[in-house]
Write an enzyme that holds these catalytic residues in place. Sequence first.
Site, PDB file in Angstrom:
ATOM      1  N   MET A  30     -33.845  80.573   9.804  1.00  0.00           N
ATOM      2  CA  MET A  30     -34.048  81.254  11.085  1.00  0.00           C
ATOM      3  C   MET A  30     -33.553  80.366  12.242  1.00  0.00           C
ATOM      4  SD  MET A  30     -37.416  83.599  10.739  1.00  0.00           S
ATOM      5  CE  MET A  30     -38.634  82.335  11.045  1.00  0.00           C
ATOM      6  N   GLY A  31     -32.806  79.319  11.906  1.00  0.00           N
ATOM      7  CA  GLY A  31     -32.216  78.498  12.952  1.00  0.00           C
ATOM      8  C   GLY A  31     -33.169  77.476  13.542  1.00  0.00           C
ATOM      9  N   LEU A  33     -32.415  74.289  13.716  1.00  0.00           N
ATOM     10  CA  LEU A  33     -32.354  73.499  12.481  1.00  0.00           C
ATOM     11  C   LEU A  33     -32.847  72.066  12.673  1.00  0.00           C
ATOM     12  CD1 LEU A  33     -28.881  74.696  11.118  1.00  0.00           C
ATOM     13  CD2 LEU A  33     -31.157  75.675  10.700  1.00  0.00           C
ATOM     14  N   GLY A  36     -35.025  69.063   7.583  1.00  0.00           N
ATOM     15  CA  GLY A  36     -35.454  69.799   6.393  1.00  0.00           C
ATOM     16  C   GLY A  36     -34.402  70.830   6.010  1.00  0.00           C
ATOM     17  N   HIS A  37     -33.955  71.616   6.995  1.00  0.00           N
ATOM     18  CA  HIS A  37     -32.886  72.586   6.724  1.00  0.00           C
ATOM     19  C   HIS A  37     -31.618  71.868   6.223  1.00  0.00           C
ATOM     20  CE1 HIS A  37     -35.081  74.821  10.106  1.00  0.00           C
ATOM     21  NE2 HIS A  37     -35.113  75.705   9.134  1.00  0.00           N
ATOM     22  N   GLN A  61     -40.355  90.033   9.554  1.00  0.00           N
ATOM     23  CA  GLN A  61     -41.357  89.148   8.945  1.00  0.00           C
ATOM     24  C   GLN A  61     -42.361  88.610   9.957  1.00  0.00           C
ATOM     25  OE1 GLN A  61     -38.123  86.446   7.588  1.00  0.00           O
ATOM     26  NE2 GLN A  61     -39.579  84.807   8.018  1.00  0.00           N
ATOM     27  N   ASP A 153     -42.247  75.943   2.282  1.00  0.00           N
ATOM     28  CA  ASP A 153     -42.782  77.313   2.249  1.00  0.00           C
ATOM     29  C   ASP A 153     -42.937  77.687   0.777  1.00  0.00           C
ATOM     30  OD1 ASP A 153     -42.513  78.290   5.260  1.00  0.00           O
ATOM     31  OD2 ASP A 153     -40.765  77.100   4.773  1.00  0.00           O
TER      32      ASP A 153
HETATM   33  P1  AMP Z   1     -36.961  78.750   8.351  1.00  0.00           P
HETATM   34  O1  AMP Z   1     -35.813  78.512   9.259  1.00  0.00           O
HETATM   35  O2  AMP Z   1     -38.251  78.165   8.856  1.00  0.00           O
HETATM   36  O3  AMP Z   1     -37.074  80.168   7.878  1.00  0.00           O
HETATM   37  O4  AMP Z   1     -36.650  77.897   7.043  1.00  0.00           O
HETATM   38  C1  AMP Z   1     -35.449  78.069   6.339  1.00  0.00           C
HETATM   39  C2  AMP Z   1     -35.550  77.314   5.043  1.00  0.00           C
HETATM   40  O5  AMP Z   1     -35.783  75.940   5.322  1.00  0.00           O
HETATM   41  C3  AMP Z   1     -36.720  77.789   4.182  1.00  0.00           C
HETATM   42  O6  AMP Z   1     -36.297  77.822   2.828  1.00  0.00           O
HETATM   43  C4  AMP Z   1     -37.761  76.727   4.421  1.00  0.00           C
HETATM   44  O7  AMP Z   1     -38.646  76.571   3.334  1.00  0.00           O
HETATM   45  C5  AMP Z   1     -36.892  75.490   4.573  1.00  0.00           C
HETATM   46  N1  AMP Z   1     -37.609  74.426   5.286  1.00  0.00           N
HETATM   47  C6  AMP Z   1     -38.288  74.526   6.449  1.00  0.00           C
HETATM   48  N2  AMP Z   1     -38.862  73.355   6.771  1.00  0.00           N
HETATM   49  C7  AMP Z   1     -38.538  72.478   5.772  1.00  0.00           C
HETATM   50  C8  AMP Z   1     -38.835  71.102   5.520  1.00  0.00           C
HETATM   51  N3  AMP Z   1     -39.574  70.370   6.352  1.00  0.00           N
HETATM   52  N4  AMP Z   1     -38.322  70.538   4.410  1.00  0.00           N
HETATM   53  C9  AMP Z   1     -37.562  71.268   3.552  1.00  0.00           C
HETATM   54  N5  AMP Z   1     -37.248  72.562   3.733  1.00  0.00           N
HETATM   55  C10 AMP Z   1     -37.732  73.170   4.824  1.00  0.00           C
END
Ligand code: AMP
Length: 317
Positions: A30-31, A33, A36-37, A61, A153
């Site tokens: 969802m950007g 970034l 982690g991303h 969502q 997640d």
């Molecule tokens: P989101 O942008 O929050 O929807 O996350 C996109 C992807 O990044 C999802 O698969 C999340 O589980 C992963 N993600 C978010 N935060 C982390 C993190 N701290 N470490 C690893 N992956 C992450």
Amino acid sequence: MQRLTTIAETRATVARHRADGARIGFVPTMGFLHDGHLSLVRHAADLADVVLVSIFVNPAQFGPGEDLAAYPRDLAGDEAKLAGLGAAAPAYTFVPTVAEMYPRERVTTVRVAHLTYRLCGAARPGHFDGVATVVTKLFNIVAPDVAVFGRKDFQQLRVVQRMVEDLDQPVEVVGGPTVREPDGLAMSSRNTYLTGADRDAARTLSRALRTAVEVARDARITGRSADPGMIQHAARVTLTADPRVRVDYVEVLDADTLAPPDQPGGEGTETGHGEPDNRQRLLVAVAANVGPARLIDNVVIGDGEDEDRLLHATDSA
Ligand code: AMP
């Protein structure tokens, strides 16, 4: 790196690479970034020839009253970070508008039962319907061979894995480890909502997970199996010690079925005699509101690497 914005050009682009024999990797986001991303994108680069990262804040969502409008966005910053990955930079971003993804009233929903009944599924009604539906749409648009999701997640990862199995979606779903700040706080786009004392209080989540791992390890040292009730209690005590942390849930569940650990969950963890299976991997999952942010975190007890990573990351906390 090229930005794709329409479904049609994304399909055509991926089809060209596939015709050349390329393996397609996909990281949905969802950007806004963070590292982690980026770790997931690097992982995808190791697993595929051509990587595509989607950036789409999916309205389906978010529940009423949630942070859809406030959700942080920085497309230029995101693309700069992705380009900064050098050899691991994705070949493409896919950045559709809401109208491109949902051009008409949507009357079709993908719903994964059982795995969504607890944790964030209980706290955020309809959330995983929105996730499963948009991930299915994205898989249909991108047609990846492999997709990488974060274990941060954990419930989402399990829901997507189960959906893919049940619906025979032709994609391999891989989980990447949670990346943390130096004090142990799991990285999240929503951490941007945290300031001052709230930011300090936020590290209580990972500290609660550390307590859980320590209790489990103490039990193992004395030859006992980790008792889910004790683990949950220990984590809850740590989490509730800080009044800034408004606890949503502290749960200990079977990491595969997301059902209570002493129940078979109807999904094949039964030991045959109704006894808890000591080899069970236990998911310890926490969610809490700190200031304006809803934060989640987890560790899997019985997964030595995950335990070690959590202990190491919270050493200095
Ligand atoms: P989101 O942008 O929050 O929807 O996350 C996109 C992807 O990044 C999802 O698969 C999340 O589980 C992963 N993600 C978010 N935060 C982390 C993190 N701290 N470490 C690893 N992956 C992450």
